[in-house]
Structure formats: structure tokens, C-alpha cells
Enzyme design. Sequence first.
Site, PDB file in Angstrom:
ATOM      1  CD  GLU A   1      -6.024   4.600  -1.042  1.00 55.05           C
ATOM      2  OE1 GLU A   1      -7.062   4.456  -1.708  1.00 55.05           O
ATOM      3  OE2 GLU A   1      -6.002   4.617   0.197  1.00 55.05           O
TER       4      GLU A   1
ATOM      5  CE1 TYR B   1      -3.731   2.531   0.970  1.00 61.70           C
ATOM      6  CE2 TYR B   1      -1.907   3.585   2.117  1.00 61.70           C
ATOM      7  CZ  TYR B   1      -3.179   3.629   1.592  1.00 61.70           C
ATOM      8  OH  TYR B   1      -3.904   4.793   1.686  1.00 61.70           O
TER       9      TYR B   1
END
Length: 386
Positions: A197, A109
Site C-alpha cells: 500500500e 492512493y
Amino acid sequence: MKIHEYQAKQLFRQYNIPVPEGNVAFSVGGAKEATQNIGSFPVVVKAQIHAGGRGKGGGVKLASSMDEVQTVANEILGMTLVTHQTGPEGKLVKKLLIEAGQEIQKELYLSLLVDRATASVVIMASQDGGMDIETVAEETPERIIKVHVDPLLGIQGYHIRQVAFGLKIPPVAMKQFGALLSNLFKLFVENDCSLVEINPLILTSTNKVLALDAKLDFDSNALHRHKELMGLRDLDEEDPLEVEASGYNLNYINLDGNVGNIVNGAGLAMATMDIIKNAGATPANFMDVGGGASSEQVENAFRIILADEKVKAVLINIFGGILRCDIFAQGVVDAARKTNITIPVVVRMEGTNVDEGKKILADSGLTLTSALNLSDAAQKIAAAVN
Ligand code: GDP
Ligand code: MN
């Protein structure tokens, strides 16, 4: 302003951030053509909506043959995709992204966002990619790395090393990862993003780093500096009433409750939502008509609020400063006459020319309920809907 994954990946390509080969498709035929261009299987068929969690909701599927592409594309196009970010009503899928399937060694992530508390850009990273990051933050916060970058200093080698070591990037992929992160930072700053993101950022079976997903949010207040980005806006993904309101310079946000609000000033709008809640009712919207609302604007505000079927009563809460109460009251009366109002309307006004304003309302012949003060307004509106 949010954009689609396929658009974000296009921007990634411009900044040399590696992404899988792929193309957008608007039909099953388009999906097959995009697959042809990729030239190998498997491909991944991905629903393009402005919300995450598509994988779990059935909006991301692998296909290993042309027949499967056809079946899967047919399934996803036109489906109402429900994810934890869409709300129970879901979102209609009108676009697909067809991508070359990747062999995943590890899912990571990585995100960049503006941290107001430290007035810096924060890099957030975790080895637990592919999962819901909110869950990771709640259950295993130690597995999230945060590195703050002073925007005046920009991203430095030590920032990159801190993130890379935290993610346990293997030495063979270190250089690539460093370039990816510094390019991502550049993209973030140059385009006035509020969020970028990548979940997951993957390490492939051949040790390449690749953005498998891409989520991007621009600071709407900075869009005037980026005319080229405005073309990426997709009105299909936005609330139609919010789109209409923005055309009239009304600051309107649709919420879940049943009390419609018309307020002048964002701070007063927040306070009004609080008193509605305290009185045991729930706001249906946030509507700020601004400091100098004209009667035309009040009329538009009324029309938009009344178009929302959830609304069972309207609270008008005005502090007359630059906007005088008499002018506002005339606006309300004109708007009420033009719009067929069949639900209770409570008005609380205070400030410049309030007596003249109240007289205009009282003499109008309309059935508006006047409130003495803020708490009286809250009681009256709660009584109207409960
Ligand atoms: P999201 O669910 O909306 O966040 O959509 P993502 O783009 O993140 O995809 C969800 C999941 O699908 C990823 O976490 C991966 O596990 C899987 N996935 C997506 N693309 C590929 C691929 O090319 N190969 C493999 N094996 N899995 C993929
Ligand atoms: Mn994702």
C-alpha cells in the site's frame, strides 16, 4: 509478516520504484547525521512503527533546520504513538526515518492485494490519497478504482491505462507511472506479498510520481521461500506472547476478552470463540494446539495463556481424533501440576478414548470443571467470569 516503512522503501528501490532520499535513525544523533547526508531542508521525521495513521497521531513532522530536526526527533523517539491502528495502548517509537521533504501537487492512493473471491491480484487506486482509505470506501466508494489482474496473465498495458486514467495522471507523468505500477506488481508477486500500500503516492510539483509512504505485508506461509526477507522481521513490534507461542508451533492470537482458550484445530477454535460470545463472555485469545499436541505443548499453551493478566478463566475444548483424549488429559494434568493455576478451568472433551480421559481428569485431584457438552461448557465458562 509486516515490515517497517524504511525497509519497504529499501525494497522499492531494488525494484526501481521511486521514493524520497532518506535513511533510518535510531537516535537523535543518527537523525542529525541522516539530515546531513540529505543536505537540504526541509526534511521529514517519521516514526517507524508497524501501524498507519502516524501523521494524525503526531508521528510525522517536517523540520526546516538542524535545530528543528533535533527537537522533533527528540519528541518522536521514545513517544508512545497512538493511532487508529495501534489501539489505545499505542506503540513505543524506537526508530525514525529521515527523508528529504517533497513538494506535493497531488496525493493519490495505490495498493495491491490478494482478492480471494476472484482469485486475482486487485489493484486499488483513488484520487483521494493521504486520507484514511476505509473512510473513502465507506463514504464515497465511487472514488475507488478496482482493477483485477489474473495472476497467470500478469499485469498488461490495459490494466495500467485503466488505473492511470482513473487517477487522472497527467500525460507527462504517464510513462513513469506505468513503470512504477508494473514494477510494484513484480515486487508483489516475486515476494509473495499479501498487501502493498502506498498512501500517499504523490505527484510532485515537478510532475514526478513518488511513493511517499510504503506499507508491506508478506504472506507468512510463503516466507520459507524468502530467507532474505526473514531478517526484516522486527520482534519489538509483535506481541511478546505471540512470539513465544510461535516458537512452540502454537497458533496463538491475543484478543481483548477474559476467557482463555485451549483448542485443537483452527475450525474448532473459531466455533469455540462463537459459543463463548453467545454465552455472554468474550475470548481472551485464540489458541490452537494443533492435531497432535504433546503434553509439553499443552503445558506451554497453559503457561502462555496464564501469563496474560486479562485471563479470568480458561476453557479447554478438545475433540479427540488423532490426538487421543487420554493423552491430552494427561497433558493437562501434568501442565496444571507444574503451573500454579488459581483461576477456574472448564474442560470439554469428546472423541477417541474420552472415558479414559475423563477418568484421568477426575482422579487427578485438581479442581477442574468438567462440561457435558459444548453448550454446557459455554454456560459454565460464562458463569465463571461474569
Ligand atoms: P501515515 O500517517 O502513517 O500514513 O504517514 P505518511 O507517511 O502517509 O505521512 C502522513 C502525511 O504527511 C502525508 O499524507 C503527507 O500529507 C505528509 N507528508 C509526508 N511526507 C511529506 C513531505 O515530504 N512533504 C510534505 N509536504 N508532506 C509530507
Ligand atoms: Mn500513509
